[in-house]
Motif scaffolding. Sequence first.
Motif, short mmCIF file in Angstrom:
data_model
loop_
_atom_site.label_atom_id
_atom_site.label_comp_id
_atom_site.label_asym_id
_atom_site.label_seq_id
_atom_site.Cartn_x
_atom_site.Cartn_y
_atom_site.Cartn_z
N LEU A 16 -5.78 -6.06 2.80
CA LEU A 16 -5.21 -4.86 3.40
C LEU A 16 -5.61 -3.62 2.61
CD1 LEU A 16 -3.33 -3.29 5.28
CD2 LEU A 16 -1.41 -3.98 3.85
N GLN B 289 7.41 -0.96 -1.53
CA GLN B 289 6.24 -0.75 -0.68
C GLN B 289 5.50 0.52 -1.09
OE1 GLN B 289 7.51 -0.72 3.42
NE2 GLN B 289 8.66 -2.63 3.16
N ARG C 235 -0.77 -5.22 8.04
CA ARG C 235 -0.84 -6.54 7.41
C ARG C 235 -2.17 -7.20 7.77
NH1 ARG C 235 3.33 -10.95 9.36
NH2 ARG C 235 1.95 -10.83 11.16
N VAL D 205 3.58 -0.94 6.24
CA VAL D 205 3.70 -2.31 6.73
C VAL D 205 4.13 -2.30 8.19
CG1 VAL D 205 4.29 -3.17 4.43
CG2 VAL D 205 6.12 -2.56 6.02
N ASN D 206 3.85 -3.43 8.87
CA ASN D 206 4.27 -3.57 10.27
C ASN D 206 5.78 -3.46 10.39
OD1 ASN D 206 1.62 -4.00 11.02
ND2 ASN D 206 1.81 -6.23 11.11
N LYS E 29 -2.52 -9.13 0.78
CA LYS E 29 -2.39 -7.74 0.35
C LYS E 29 -3.71 -7.14 -0.13
CE LYS E 29 -0.15 -6.91 -3.44
NZ LYS E 29 0.98 -6.87 -4.41
#
Length: 346
Positions: A224, A261, A217, A132-133, A221
């Motif tokens: 992605l 995550q 992102r 993730v970012n 989701k």
Amino acid sequence: MGLFDRIKRAFSGHEEEENEETEKYDNALEKSRTTFGDRLNALFANFRTVDEDFFDDLEETLIGADVGFDTAVKITDELRDEVKLRNVKDPQAVAKVIVQKLVDLYGEQGVNEDNSLHYAEKGPSVFLFIGVNGAGKTTTIGKLANRLHKQGKSVMLVAADTFRAGAIQQLQVWGKRDDVPVVAGPEGGDPAAVVYDGVRRAIDEDVDVLIVDTAGRLQNKVNLMNELAKIKRVIQKELPEQPSEVLLVVDGTTGQNALSQAKEFNQTAEMTGLVLTKLDGSGKGGIVLAVRNELHVPVKLVGLGEGIDDLADFDSTKFVYGLFKGLIDAPDEPAEDDDTQEADQK
């Protein structure tokens, strides 16, 4: 001999044995070590006897220390038996048993674990970075590229995060700093197309390692995960045995969110290893135990500081020592001999 005893033996007189990387682990895990110690001390301050209420609170304490729910339950259950077997009553002795259980549990899980980065025998090795970012993905790529370049490997970067504003420029800055080329396309462009260009160029120029940065992102989701799957297909169309590594970068300061995550990404990306960043700024170093023991995915790299050389290969022995140093170093209670007892009586 369990991992706990091996570590204690290895680091006895550790001032003479310590090297630069051991020091980095020690310094980076100071907050986590303090947090864990404070939690245990608070627990023992509330209990004079080791009863069922104590074990309930211990389980909550371990979960709060981010070692993971499954790990906390297993440690608590095993400790019940151990305390009865040893007839342990002293709080410090109980603390030592807790740490010993955590250390040996990690050692058992990691006996056949391969923490090293894998490289292709022939042709470019592709390292696909996901996450993730904000986890530190691009910075980690820059630090790894710098290390590999210093080792004499030819490295190329691919800026496939075309969605985050400034992501391409950030990777290009790292490329210039590391003196390695960066393959990029227009902002908002097709990431898979950029990856294809990078793979073709890496093959044509006989590059050793191609490192791919990806988006953290998209609109949702599902998009992605679909994008990551598409990128992987593009790589394998040109290099069927690649990527050599699919590395998930997670922010160590996020604790249990990092574990969540990892579980989500692992369902789609089939990751080969994890990179845990920002451990030096966190009191949540126990998350390494949770990730390793619940996902059975090796931790391969850890961020131990902000410097360009502070990306380290994961070393379970140094990590465990850094996390539990005070309790591992604590001297065992010597058994009193007959002469000592007689002197005390006099």
